[in-house]
Design a protein around this motif. Structure first.
Motif, mmCIF file in Angstrom:
data_model
loop_
_atom_site.group_PDB
_atom_site.id
_atom_site.type_symbol
_atom_site.label_atom_id
_atom_site.label_comp_id
_atom_site.label_asym_id
_atom_site.label_seq_id
_atom_site.Cartn_x
_atom_site.Cartn_y
_atom_site.Cartn_z
ATOM 1 N N VAL B 65 0.843 -1.204 0.000
ATOM 2 C CA VAL B 65 0.000 0.000 0.000
ATOM 3 C C VAL B 65 0.876 1.251 0.000
ATOM 4 O O VAL B 65 0.643 2.204 -0.752
ATOM 5 N N ILE B 66 1.934 1.216 0.819
ATOM 6 C CA ILE B 66 2.823 2.377 0.912
ATOM 7 C C ILE B 66 3.600 2.548 -0.395
ATOM 8 O O ILE B 66 3.764 3.658 -0.906
ATOM 9 N N VAL B 67 4.050 1.423 -0.969
ATOM 10 C CA VAL B 67 4.764 1.472 -2.252
ATOM 11 C C VAL B 67 3.855 2.070 -3.334
ATOM 12 O O VAL B 67 4.281 2.912 -4.129
ATOM 13 N N THR B 68 2.597 1.662 -3.339
ATOM 14 C CA THR B 68 1.659 2.176 -4.331
ATOM 15 C C THR B 68 1.529 3.688 -4.213
ATOM 16 O O THR B 68 1.638 4.420 -5.202
ATOM 17 N N SER B 69 1.316 4.135 -2.985
ATOM 18 C CA SER B 69 1.187 5.573 -2.772
ATOM 19 C C SER B 69 2.462 6.304 -3.197
ATOM 20 O O SER B 69 2.403 7.366 -3.816
ATOM 21 N N GLY B 70 3.613 5.683 -2.895
ATOM 22 C CA GLY B 70 4.896 6.275 -3.275
ATOM 23 C C GLY B 70 5.043 6.409 -4.788
ATOM 24 O O GLY B 70 5.460 7.453 -5.291
ATOM 25 N N CYS B 71 4.670 5.358 -5.508
ATOM 26 C CA CYS B 71 4.775 5.387 -6.968
ATOM 27 C C CYS B 71 3.885 6.488 -7.545
ATOM 28 O O CYS B 71 4.290 7.247 -8.426
ATOM 29 N N ILE B 72 2.653 6.567 -7.035
ATOM 30 C CA ILE B 72 1.732 7.570 -7.565
ATOM 31 C C ILE B 72 2.233 8.980 -7.234
ATOM 32 O O ILE B 72 2.167 9.874 -8.075
#
Lengths: 508, 88
Positions: B65-72
């Protein structure tokens, strides 16, 4: 008694407060009522979209999944997260198309994009059916919560009707704006509630710390921590996980109310910034995971039939009354907001794209829209009252069926050559595979066991949509511009597309 | 192919039809969440438990979830720098 009083005060207070805030200084017409006047900035839009993340069914469904299976239920962390990158790409396109062309529904978009009102109408009918199924999921959750609040002495059907009545009142008061304002209250309350319950979870489960919950669960069910989870059903294996999470983000934006919510945004920047925060919000599901795991320990003998309500039963039997009351009240609001958004969507679509086609004077009629709210809520109530299943399986079913609109959605924004006939043929084929069990199992034989039927159906749907599109007449230039304005990426796409159509023309 | 020394339009919306829009290769970052939460799962599922008895799948998904937010957010900030936030 305390439970009911606290719950009722909470619900009435926040609904009234939200409606009051929403009604200040705005004249209510259809545009205001159905898409909030297209003025929502990052924050209000965030809460409205988050309303779709934290629905009653998502809360109860995910805790049920973890409660009865363990690890498979962790999928819920992925559903929201994986929808965000798709949203970053897609929602600004939907928002722009709506703003530039004055669209208020999903049906409006497809009518304009293909210059074919029959197609908008068809999407509307398909979409409304999906919304009714989705409503059933929300109302089932709502009636479960009311049952916890007021006891099981009253038949559950009465709770479903009461839930429907609450939705109608709520929607009548202020439309999309009041939904957005109450969504803010709801999310703050919900997070607080989850924190309170999670803090007490270890104690309620009879262990001394959160780590103790994990230790005990592993001790009791050594297979709970990995797929396919407790009991090891093949239907919850790695293939299930992968196909379900691949399908979910595509299906999430094919639901008509995703269009409705997208239209409320002020601009693309608001939408895009929103997608950064949106996934983080789903971190609160970790609290649900902890609570559901604690419930495994506290309720070892709960019949599988009641697993739907495991979260509520766990709290009701282990926490002080005021916590139960707060949670129940909070749960009612959590079910109300998304159901209200769904009802606004279904009724706007029906008035604009079905009634409006028959009698144009009704197309922008607020009165007709409000009457449709009553009709659709009643339909949702009847469907719920006379047919109930485990929440999660309904959810999967809806997403699979609705996911079949995904090619229509994506190709409208990506491929100039797409035609309404092609998309219809594809969606009908995909829908049939999902909904007819015989067809579904025939198709699934070619895939690893556990694969969600919606995925192979989507592949066939997409292939048919492309082939039939190439064989039918392309939409007029002006209509294509609704989905793909200006030149943008057209330079590359048009060449590739021309080559592709030449290729397929030769091979045919 | 766009050369890096080409004059960069502030906003591609105003760039006009004659200029081909700058490619948004950084958008490929948005594929990472799918690799993380879907493609990696068979390997992740083999690990079992970490930190004692915490399911690794749960830990992996939380980081996901954190990686996803980071990518976006990476994509968002590059888009913002390029004046592309309103570009469709």
């Amino acid at each position: 008694m305390v439970v009911a009083i606290i719950g009722v005060i909470l619900v009435v207070g926040s609904v009234a407060g939200g409606a009051f805030l929403a009604s200040r200084g705005t004249k209510v017409d259809v545009q205001e009522w159905s898409v909030g006047g297209r003025r929502f900035g990052t924050w209000l839009f965030w809460f409205l979209l988050a309303g779709e993340t934290f629905t009653a069914s998502a809360l109860l469904g995910s805790s049920q999944a973890i409660f009865s299976g363990g690890a498979p239920g962790f999928f819920v962390l992925g559903t929201v997260a994986l929808a965000a990158p798709v949203g970053y790409f897609l929602v600004p396109r939907i928002q722009r198309a709506g703003k530039v062309n004055g669209l208020t529904t999903m049906g409006d978009f497809f009518s304009a994009r293909f210059n074919a009102r029959w197609f908008g109408g068809l999407i509307t009918v398909f979409g409304i059916i999906a919304l009714l199924l989705y409503t059933r999921v929300q109302l089932t959750g709502l009636s479960l919560i009311l049952e916890t609040l007021f006891g099981t002495a009253i038949p559950s059907m009465a709770y479903v009707f009461a839930g429907g009545f609450l939705v109608v009142v709520f929607v009548f008061i202020g439309g999309m704006r009041s939904a957005a304002f109450v969504a803010v209250v709801k999310d703050i309350l919900l997070v607080l509630m989850l924190l309170i319950v999670a803090v007490g979870a270890a104690h309620a489960a009879g262990v001394d710390s959160v780590a103790g919950i994990f230790d005990e669960v592993r001790n009791m069910h050594p297979d709970a921590g990995t797929l396919p989870g407790i009991g090891g059903h093949a239907s919850m294996n790695e293939w299930w996980w992968m196909s379900f999470l691949l399908l979910t983000p595509l299906g999430a934006f094919a639901l008509p109310h995703a269009f409705q919510v997208a239209y409320t945004a002020r601009n693309s920047a608001a939408v895009r910034k929103n997608q950064i925060i949106q996934p983080l919000y789903s971190l609160f599901y970790v609290l649900i995971a902890v609570i559901a795991l604690a419930a495994i320990l506290a309720l070892p003998n709960l019949p599988a039939k009641q697993a739907n309500g495991s979260l509520l039963i766990f709290v009701a039997s282990n926490y002080p009354e005021w916590v139960v009351g707060l949670l129940a009240g909070c749960g009612v609001i959590v079910a109300l907001v998304p159901t209200a958004v769904i009802m606004i969507t279904a009724s706007s679509m029906f008035t604009s794209n079905v009634l409006g086609e028959i009698k144009p004077s009704l197309k922008r009629s607020l009165g007709a829209t409000r009457v449709s709210v009553i009709v659709f809520t009643l339909l949702g109530v009847l469907i719920t009252a006379f047919n109930s299943e485990a929440l999660l399986s309904i959810m999967t079913g809806v997403y699979s069926a609705v996911g079949q609109l995904a090619p229509a959605l994506f190709l409208s924004f990506l491929w100039r050559r797409t035609t309404a006939v092609g998309l219809t043929v594809g969606a009908v084929a995909g829908g049939a595979i999902v909904l007819v069990p015989a067809l579904g199992s025939a198709v699934l034989t070619a895939f690893p066991a556990g694969t969600v039927v919606g995925l192979p159906a989507l592949v066939i749907n997409l292939l048919l949509a492309i082939v039939v599109s190439l064989l039918t007449k392309r939409p007029p230039v002006g209509a294509i511009a609704v989905g793909m304005p200006e030149i943008s990426t057209a330079g590359v796409d048009a060449d590739a597309e021309a080559a592709a159509s030449l290729q397929s023309a030769k091979s045919l | 192919m766009t050369h890096s020394d080409e004059p960069r339009p502030q906003s591609s919306i105003q760039a006009g039809p004659s200029v081909r829009p700058r490619p948004r290769r950084h958008w490929w970052l948005l594929v990472i969440p799918y690799l993380w939460c879907i493609a990696a799962i068979p390997a992740v599922n083999r690990v079992g438990y970490v930190f004692g008895n915490v399911p690794f799948l749960l830990v992996w998904m939380i980081i996901g979830v954190i990686v996803t937010s980071g990518c976006i957010s990476a994509v968002y900030f590059v888009d913002r720098r390029n004046g592309d936030l309103e570009r469709i």
